[in-house]
Scaffold this motif. Structure first.
Motif, PDB file in Angstrom:
ATOM      1  N   HIS A  29      -6.014  -2.849  11.008  1.00 59.48           N
ATOM      2  CA  HIS A  29      -5.600  -1.955  12.084  1.00 59.48           C
ATOM      3  C   HIS A  29      -4.644  -2.587  13.081  1.00 59.48           C
ATOM      4  O   HIS A  29      -4.191  -1.919  14.013  1.00 59.48           O
ATOM      5  CB  HIS A  29      -6.839  -1.476  12.852  1.00 59.48           C
ATOM      6  N   LYS A  30      -4.310  -3.851  12.907  1.00 63.17           N
ATOM      7  CA  LYS A  30      -3.518  -4.527  13.920  1.00 63.17           C
ATOM      8  C   LYS A  30      -2.034  -4.143  13.837  1.00 63.17           C
ATOM      9  O   LYS A  30      -1.500  -3.889  12.759  1.00 63.17           O
ATOM     10  CB  LYS A  30      -3.677  -6.035  13.775  1.00 63.17           C
ATOM     11  N   LYS A  31      -1.411  -4.115  15.000  1.00 58.93           N
ATOM     12  CA  LYS A  31       0.006  -3.786  15.104  1.00 58.93           C
ATOM     13  C   LYS A  31       0.835  -4.651  14.154  1.00 58.93           C
ATOM     14  O   LYS A  31       0.646  -5.876  14.077  1.00 58.93           O
ATOM     15  CB  LYS A  31       0.465  -4.009  16.546  1.00 58.93           C
ATOM     16  N   GLY A  39      -1.852   4.364  14.530  1.00 57.87           N
ATOM     17  CA  GLY A  39      -0.572   5.032  14.379  1.00 57.87           C
ATOM     18  C   GLY A  39       0.224   4.357  13.278  1.00 57.87           C
ATOM     19  O   GLY A  39       0.093   3.152  13.052  1.00 57.87           O
ATOM     20  N   LEU A  40       1.033   5.137  12.578  1.00 51.41           N
ATOM     21  CA  LEU A  40       1.815   4.618  11.463  1.00 51.41           C
ATOM     22  C   LEU A  40       3.227   5.196  11.489  1.00 51.41           C
ATOM     23  O   LEU A  40       3.421   6.347  11.891  1.00 51.41           O
ATOM     24  CB  LEU A  40       1.170   4.992  10.126  1.00 51.41           C
ATOM     25  N   THR A  41       4.190   4.404  11.063  1.00 51.25           N
ATOM     26  CA  THR A  41       5.493   4.942  10.684  1.00 51.25           C
ATOM     27  C   THR A  41       5.566   4.862   9.163  1.00 51.25           C
ATOM     28  O   THR A  41       5.108   3.885   8.562  1.00 51.25           O
ATOM     29  CB  THR A  41       6.651   4.150  11.316  1.00 51.25           C
ATOM     30  N   VAL A  42       6.114   5.895   8.548  1.00 50.41           N
ATOM     31  CA  VAL A  42       6.114   6.009   7.081  1.00 50.41           C
ATOM     32  C   VAL A  42       7.550   6.167   6.595  1.00 50.41           C
ATOM     33  O   VAL A  42       8.294   7.014   7.098  1.00 50.41           O
ATOM     34  CB  VAL A  42       5.257   7.218   6.633  1.00 50.41           C
ATOM     35  N   VAL A  92       2.337   9.624  -0.946  1.00 50.24           N
ATOM     36  CA  VAL A  92       2.937  10.910  -0.612  1.00 50.24           C
ATOM     37  C   VAL A  92       3.548  11.503  -1.881  1.00 50.24           C
ATOM     38  O   VAL A  92       4.417  10.885  -2.501  1.00 50.24           O
ATOM     39  CB  VAL A  92       4.034  10.757   0.465  1.00 50.24           C
ATOM     40  N   ARG A  93       3.048  12.666  -2.278  1.00 40.12           N
ATOM     41  CA  ARG A  93       3.539  13.344  -3.487  1.00 40.12           C
ATOM     42  C   ARG A  93       3.481  12.427  -4.712  1.00 40.12           C
ATOM     43  O   ARG A  93       4.421  12.363  -5.512  1.00 40.12           O
ATOM     44  CB  ARG A  93       4.963  13.855  -3.275  1.00 40.12           C
ATOM     45  N   GLY A  94       2.376  11.704  -4.836  1.00 40.44           N
ATOM     46  CA  GLY A  94       2.161  10.873  -6.003  1.00 40.44           C
ATOM     47  C   GLY A  94       2.896   9.549  -6.003  1.00 40.44           C
ATOM     48  O   GLY A  94       2.825   8.783  -6.971  1.00 40.44           O
ATOM     49  N   LYS A  95       3.615   9.248  -4.901  1.00 41.87           N
ATOM     50  CA  LYS A  95       4.377   8.005  -4.826  1.00 41.87           C
ATOM     51  C   LYS A  95       3.949   7.221  -3.593  1.00 41.87           C
ATOM     52  O   LYS A  95       3.750   7.777  -2.524  1.00 41.87           O
ATOM     53  CB  LYS A  95       5.874   8.319  -4.743  1.00 41.87           C
ATOM     54  N   LEU A  96       3.797   5.883  -3.766  1.00 43.27           N
ATOM     55  CA  LEU A  96       3.441   5.041  -2.637  1.00 43.27           C
ATOM     56  C   LEU A  96       4.660   4.788  -1.758  1.00 43.27           C
ATOM     57  O   LEU A  96       5.720   4.390  -2.245  1.00 43.27           O
ATOM     58  CB  LEU A  96       2.869   3.711  -3.130  1.00 43.27           C
ATOM     59  N   ARG A  97       4.479   5.048  -0.468  1.00 43.96           N
ATOM     60  CA  ARG A  97       5.557   4.853   0.504  1.00 43.96           C
ATOM     61  C   ARG A  97       5.197   3.699   1.435  1.00 43.96           C
ATOM     62  O   ARG A  97       4.050   3.558   1.858  1.00 43.96           O
ATOM     63  CB  ARG A  97       5.749   6.117   1.348  1.00 43.96           C
ATOM     64  N   ASP A  98       6.176   2.878   1.770  1.00 43.76           N
ATOM     65  CA  ASP A  98       5.944   1.791   2.716  1.00 43.76           C
ATOM     66  C   ASP A  98       5.626   2.369   4.093  1.00 43.76           C
ATOM     67  O   ASP A  98       6.268   3.329   4.544  1.00 43.76           O
ATOM     68  CB  ASP A  98       7.167   0.887   2.808  1.00 43.76           C
ATOM     69  N   ALA A  99       4.655   1.772   4.764  1.00 46.69           N
ATOM     70  CA  ALA A  99       4.270   2.219   6.100  1.00 46.69           C
ATOM     71  C   ALA A  99       3.846   1.010   6.924  1.00 46.69           C
ATOM     72  O   ALA A  99       3.524  -0.049   6.368  1.00 46.69           O
ATOM     73  CB  ALA A  99       3.150   3.241   6.027  1.00 46.69           C
ATOM     74  N   MET A 100       3.843   1.182   8.238  1.00 44.81           N
ATOM     75  CA  MET A 100       3.466   0.083   9.122  1.00 44.81           C
ATOM     76  C   MET A 100       2.611   0.610  10.269  1.00 44.81           C
ATOM     77  O   MET A 100       2.872   1.691  10.809  1.00 44.81           O
ATOM     78  CB  MET A 100       4.711  -0.615   9.678  1.00 44.81           C
TER      79      MET A 100
END
Length: 407
Positions: free
Chosen positions: A375-377, A326-329, A385-393
């Motif tokens: 894969h660790k929490k 699972g990820l938050t973006v 996303v749309r050609g731009k890197l977005r921070d995710a966790m």
């Protein structure tokens, strides 16, 4: 027409693990792709009369939403009150006979011999390569009687697989298989589902806990009721004889219940961290990679007597090469097919398989596969996303805590 080439969406460095047993690119009926002719559930006219927007899904004409009620409003109503979903496109089966349990245990890694009567389990149909042909719910009614629900979009593949296996002389005269064509299937979901259903039956629903089922009368109709569903909320899935499906849909859809469609169903299942076949799992995915190791029975983990055991047990013992997470973006929602990279944006890790702006949490959530070790929490990654890197966790699933009734 949307064609999902799910076997080509992963770069070879990740896909190597479980080679597909089918063609490199196939159309999975999991989205709103056009298929002709479309099948109709017994509630098609009921949906139209209630203002449903009908769309192609899994080879069926299904309601996306109703009237002016938007997807987010419908989603929220299920979370706070109750919604009624038509899931009659799903394929209902009966397997009976003295060898029915052994047959299903050959095709799946689940422990069915030890499963209590009228209990259900999520399971997977496995291919020889250890990949998932389909996910399914198996309910044990007796040692020689099982009720199984599989996905509409995999009907042809699943039924051909069942037939191919049954044609093996090993099962001659030991297994009787029936496809329950025409039967209705309604999912009443939400925190008020039990209170609402209780008004229409004399059965004490407080004794029917999550993962259990029974036969009962609802508004005078004999039906099979299983406590569970695909939303993470308390609820019931009700299997109904064809001649009574419309009647019960009318009874159960009265306020405060709202009719709910595919849009709300998808966002609810993503918040619940549940897989959609063709997006989050497919023929190249092992159950261990998918985070479904719990469907593999303890007594099956030292056994090689189920199809695909070699790959599945190797993944259990040594760890899979990739894992569903699972990820938050941040910034913008990541959708199916978006690429996942290490935090610095250099190393490719995998792909997003499902993603939405969460109506409940007010943030962008997603599921996807990353190489093991990432894969660790709490692991920080980047999503394109749309050609731009977005921070995710990487975060635990489910995104929204399940509220199943366990008594």
């Amino acid at each position: 027409m949307v064609v999902r080439c799910v076997h080509q969406r992963l770069v070879p460095t990740l896909r190597r693990r479980i080679p597909s047993t089918s063609s490199p690119c196939r159309t999975y009926a999991t989205g709103f792709e056009s298929e002709n002719p479309l099948r109709k559930t017994g509630l098609f006219d009921f949906h139209v009369s209630n203002g449903a927007k009908m769309v192609p899904f899994g080879g069926w004409s299904m309601p996306l939403s109703y009237g002016s009620v938007g997807q987010v409003a419908s989603h929220s109503h299920v979370r706070t009150h109750a919604g009624l979903f038509d899931v009659g496109h799903m394929v209902q089966h009966k397997f009976r006979g003295p060898r029915a349990a052994a047959f299903l245990e050959k095709l799946t890694p689940s422990s069915l011999a030890a499963l209590p009567y009228f209990s259900s389990t999520l399971s997977v149909l496995l291919l020889p390569n250890g990949g998932i042909l389909d996910d399914m719910i198996i309910t044990k009614h007796a040692d020689d009687a099982f009720y199984v629900v599989t996905n509409a979009g995999r009907r042809a593949e699943d039924n051909a697989w069942f037939r191919r296996q049954l044609d093996d002389g090993e099962w001659k005269d030991g297994v009787e298989w029936t496809v329950m064509d025409g039967w209705g299937l309604l999912a009443l979901q939400g925190p008020e589902a039990a209170q609402i259903l209780q008004q229409h039956t004399s059965e004490d629903l407080s004794k029917l806990v999550f993962g259990r089922s029974t036969y009962m009368k609802v508004s005078g109709v004999n039906v099979h009721v299983a406590r569970g569903g695909y939303t993470g909320e308390d609820g019931f899935e009700i299997s109904i004889p064809p001649e009574h499906t419309v009647q019960l849909a009318e009874v159960l859809s009265k306020p405060p219940v709202q009719l709910a469609g595919l849009g709300a169903r998808d966002s609810l299942r993503i918040e619940a961290g549940m897989c959609l076949y063709g997006s989050d799992i497919d023929e190249s995915t092992s159950p261990v990679e998918a985070g479904l190791s719990w469907v593999i029975g303890k007594d099956r983990r030292e056994s090689t007597n189920f199809i695909g055991a070699e790959t599945v047990l190797a993944h259990l013992r040594h760890g899979p090469p990739r894992r569903r997470v699972g990820l938050t973006v941040e910034g913008a929602p990541a959708r199916h097919g978006a690429k996942i990279f290490a935090q610095d944006g250099r190393d490719y890790l995998g792909d997003i398989t499902s993603g939405i702006p969460s109506p409940t949490l007010g943030k962008n959530i997603a599921m996807g596969y990353v190489t093991s070790g990432h894969h660790k929490k709490g692991t920080s990654v980047a999503v394109e996303v749309r050609g731009k890197l977005r921070d995710a966790m990487v975060v635990p699933m489910p995104f929204v805590k399940a509220r199943y009734f366990r008594g």
